[in-house]
Write an enzyme that holds these catalytic residues in place. Structure first.
Site, mmCIF file in Angstrom:
data_model
loop_
_atom_site.group_PDB
_atom_site.id
_atom_site.type_symbol
_atom_site.label_atom_id
_atom_site.label_comp_id
_atom_site.label_asym_id
_atom_site.label_seq_id
_atom_site.Cartn_x
_atom_site.Cartn_y
_atom_site.Cartn_z
ATOM 1 N N GLU A 16 0.863 -1.180 0.007
ATOM 2 C CA GLU A 16 0.053 0.085 0.040
ATOM 3 C C GLU A 16 1.072 1.427 0.118
ATOM 4 O OE1 GLU A 16 -3.404 -0.112 2.520
ATOM 5 O OE2 GLU A 16 -2.761 2.033 3.374
ATOM 6 N N THR A 50 -4.101 4.864 -1.326
ATOM 7 C CA THR A 50 -4.992 5.289 -0.496
ATOM 8 C C THR A 50 -5.786 6.854 -1.068
ATOM 9 O OG1 THR A 50 -3.334 6.853 0.649
ATOM 10 C CG2 THR A 50 -3.787 4.724 1.464
ATOM 11 N N ARG A 109 -16.148 3.496 3.917
ATOM 12 C CA ARG A 109 -17.044 4.381 4.293
ATOM 13 C C ARG A 109 -16.196 5.617 4.308
ATOM 14 N NH1 ARG A 109 -18.663 5.645 10.511
ATOM 15 N NH2 ARG A 109 -16.385 6.303 10.322
ATOM 16 N N GLY A 110 -14.858 5.485 4.746
ATOM 17 C CA GLY A 110 -13.852 6.412 5.179
ATOM 18 C C GLY A 110 -14.054 6.975 6.385
ATOM 19 N N GLN A 179 -8.098 -4.231 9.034
ATOM 20 C CA GLN A 179 -7.540 -3.128 9.884
ATOM 21 C C GLN A 179 -6.273 -3.573 10.619
ATOM 22 O OE1 GLN A 179 -6.603 -0.144 10.229
ATOM 23 N NE2 GLN A 179 -8.587 0.626 10.166
HETATM 24 P P1 FAD Z 1 -18.192 0.653 7.371
HETATM 25 O O1 FAD Z 1 -18.024 -0.820 7.155
HETATM 26 O O2 FAD Z 1 -19.105 1.424 6.597
HETATM 27 O O3 FAD Z 1 -18.391 0.662 9.005
HETATM 28 C C1 FAD Z 1 -18.098 1.925 9.579
HETATM 29 C C2 FAD Z 1 -18.932 1.677 11.145
HETATM 30 O O4 FAD Z 1 -20.371 1.992 10.828
HETATM 31 C C3 FAD Z 1 -18.437 0.516 11.795
HETATM 32 O O5 FAD Z 1 -18.567 0.856 13.179
HETATM 33 C C4 FAD Z 1 -19.778 -0.351 11.436
HETATM 34 O O6 FAD Z 1 -19.801 -1.209 12.417
HETATM 35 C C5 FAD Z 1 -20.838 0.515 11.276
HETATM 36 N N1 FAD Z 1 -21.811 0.251 10.251
HETATM 37 C C6 FAD Z 1 -21.707 -0.286 8.960
HETATM 38 N N2 FAD Z 1 -22.954 -0.427 8.438
HETATM 39 C C7 FAD Z 1 -23.899 -0.194 9.324
HETATM 40 C C8 FAD Z 1 -25.191 0.168 9.096
HETATM 41 N N3 FAD Z 1 -25.927 -0.168 7.757
HETATM 42 N N4 FAD Z 1 -25.786 0.848 10.143
HETATM 43 C C9 FAD Z 1 -25.238 1.192 11.032
HETATM 44 N N5 FAD Z 1 -24.038 1.218 11.417
HETATM 45 C C10 FAD Z 1 -23.199 0.377 10.293
HETATM 46 N N6 FAD Z 1 -9.770 5.818 5.219
HETATM 47 C C11 FAD Z 1 -9.579 6.580 4.200
HETATM 48 O O7 FAD Z 1 -10.205 7.523 4.466
HETATM 49 N N7 FAD Z 1 -8.779 6.636 3.018
HETATM 50 C C12 FAD Z 1 -8.136 5.265 2.617
HETATM 51 O O8 FAD Z 1 -7.580 5.303 1.758
HETATM 52 C C13 FAD Z 1 -8.316 4.131 3.721
HETATM 53 N N8 FAD Z 1 -7.676 3.051 3.662
HETATM 54 C C14 FAD Z 1 -7.915 2.239 4.276
HETATM 55 C C15 FAD Z 1 -7.345 0.601 4.103
HETATM 56 C C16 FAD Z 1 -7.765 -0.248 4.711
HETATM 57 C C17 FAD Z 1 -6.998 -1.571 4.571
HETATM 58 C C18 FAD Z 1 -8.496 -0.172 5.962
HETATM 59 C C19 FAD Z 1 -8.781 -1.510 6.828
HETATM 60 C C20 FAD Z 1 -9.157 1.249 6.406
HETATM 61 C C21 FAD Z 1 -8.864 2.198 5.685
HETATM 62 N N9 FAD Z 1 -9.437 3.294 5.643
HETATM 63 C C22 FAD Z 1 -9.146 4.505 4.978
HETATM 64 C C23 FAD Z 1 -10.082 3.449 7.033
HETATM 65 C C24 FAD Z 1 -11.582 3.400 6.849
HETATM 66 O O9 FAD Z 1 -12.145 4.259 6.011
HETATM 67 C C25 FAD Z 1 -12.060 3.689 8.379
HETATM 68 O O10 FAD Z 1 -11.888 2.678 9.032
HETATM 69 C C26 FAD Z 1 -13.609 4.056 8.469
HETATM 70 O O11 FAD Z 1 -13.751 4.747 9.617
HETATM 71 C C27 FAD Z 1 -14.441 2.910 8.412
HETATM 72 O O12 FAD Z 1 -14.570 2.352 6.944
HETATM 73 P P2 FAD Z 1 -15.320 0.990 6.720
HETATM 74 O O13 FAD Z 1 -15.453 0.974 5.253
HETATM 75 O O14 FAD Z 1 -14.936 0.043 7.678
HETATM 76 O O15 FAD Z 1 -16.795 1.692 7.236
#
Ligand code: FAD
Length: 320
Positions: A16, A50, A109-110, A179
């Site tokens: 990455e 990213t 989600r971000g 993560q």
């Molecule tokens: P989600 O899966 O949408 O979850 C977010 C939160 O909401 C969780 O607490 C979950 O339990 C809850 N949730 C999910 N669905 C629902 C629902 N339907 N109703 C109620 N609650 C719900 N961030 C960046 O900004 N840029 C990047 O390039 C980046 N790269 C990353 C790379 C990796 C490998 C990882 C693991 C993370 C990265 N992140 C990045 C961080 C990531 O964006 C954050 O961890 C963010 O806070 C959550 O993203 P997610 O896709 O896991 O969210």
């Protein structure tokens, strides 16, 4: 060949990188003989880049990914978030990736910018983004999603977090990228729990090389709230830079730690050994890939990959 297809055959190795802010940084990463070209030499199955929440660095993200796509040595994967993005904006940006031969994404989600309570865009969760991508683009993208072995920092329970991960699978995700997680007992519990919950997607493990005290503490605590095992705490404590690694001591009128440079070097050495042992432990858990945060560096990352045996684990080159 898509990363999904490779994962169906064997473990993957990936790196990455992040979009550099400056022209000098871009040259160092993407210029002739730069870090990117050296990383290709390690034969990664993909390199991801990213994406700044809110799309602040979209131009540079695209520039880095275009370079990977045009070099044709490995698969470019873009990270992509819902933050501040409308459906039209997402459609436009994803078409721009496809036009440039970038058809792999990590759908996120971000991280919410400070003070925000939602994404400020049309989509609110990563599962909605996966659903949108499948509806609008069918199978033109290979889609990875994030998994949090310790539970996402905002989740109300790990069971609920796993249920939302299952939603991402149900919406059409192809594999999971995890993560940061140093707590191996928790990782094993989570892996068992997601399998018991019917999540069958391959799990690609995110590993941050431990090279720097400040970055390690920041990464663990600023966004993720990771548990630090005792052995890692001991390394941080053993090489602690007084008064603390974040303070510019001289600005505060305090004496600098006379051992600071030696401690940084010793910390890096101990951190690299820790990272190698952690990868070996992950490999023994039956995971599907190792995704190393290359931090736009080459030497330490290459050393870790080699010493952890990632360069010779039945990884014959498959055609991209
Ligand atoms: P989600 O899966 O949408 O979850 C977010 C939160 O909401 C969780 O607490 C979950 O339990 C809850 N949730 C999910 N669905 C629902 C629902 N339907 N109703 C109620 N609650 C719900 N961030 C960046 O900004 N840029 C990047 O390039 C980046 N790269 C990353 C790379 C990796 C490998 C990882 C693991 C993370 C990265 N992140 C990045 C961080 C990531 O964006 C954050 O961890 C963010 O806070 C959550 O993203 P997610 O896709 O896991 O969210």
């Amino acid at each position: 060949m898509s990363v999904k297809d490779i994962l169906g055959k064997r473990n993957v190795l990936s790196f990455e990188v992040f979009p550099p802010r400056t022209d000098a940084g871009m040259e160092k990463l993407c210029g002739a003989g730069g870090v990117m070209e050296k990383l290709y030499g390690l034969n990664p199955d993909y390199i991801s880049c990213t994406y700044g929440a809110g799309g602040t660095n979209v131009g540079k993200n695209l520039e880095v990914l275009e370079k990977i796509a045009s070099d044709g040595k490995t698969v470019p994967v873009t990270h992509f978030t819902c933050i501040g993005n409308t459906k039209d904006g997402i459609r436009r940006q994803l078409n721009a990736y496809l036009d440039r031969g970038i058809n792999h994404m990590l759908a996120l989600r971000g991280d919410l910018p400070a003070g925000w309570t939602g994404t400020g865009g049309d989509l609110h969760y990563a599962s909605e983004l996966v659903e949108f991508v499948r509806r609008e683009f069918a199978d033109r993208f290979t889609v990875a999603v994030a998994g949090s072995p310790e539970g996402h920092i905002q989740c109300s329970s790990i069971e609920e977090d796993i249920a939302f991960l299952k939603q991402k699978q149900d919406m059409g995700a192809d594999y999971i990228m995890t993560q940061l997680c140093w707590d191996m007992d928790q990782f094993r519990r989570w892996l068992d729990a997601i399998r018991a919950a019917g999540i069958h997607l391959p799990v690609d493990i995110g590993i941050m090389p431990i090279l720097d005290q400040k970055a390690t503490i920041n990464m663990a605590l600023s966004r993720n709230g990771c548990v630090m095992p005792r052995a890692l705490c001991e390394i941080i404590s053993r090489y602690w830079i007084f008064p603390d690694p974040f303070t510019n001591a001289t600005e505060k009128g305090q004496p600098s730690d006379p051992m600071a440079e030696q401690k940084k070097a010793d910390f890096r050495k101990a951190g690299i050994e820790y990272t190698i042992r952690q990868i070996e432990e992950y490999l023994s858990c039956g995971i599907d890939g190792i995704h190393l945060y290359a931090l736009n560096k080459y030497e330490d990352v290459a050393y870790i990959a080699k010493e952890a045996g990632l360069l010779d684990r039945d990884r014959e080159k498959l055609t991209v």
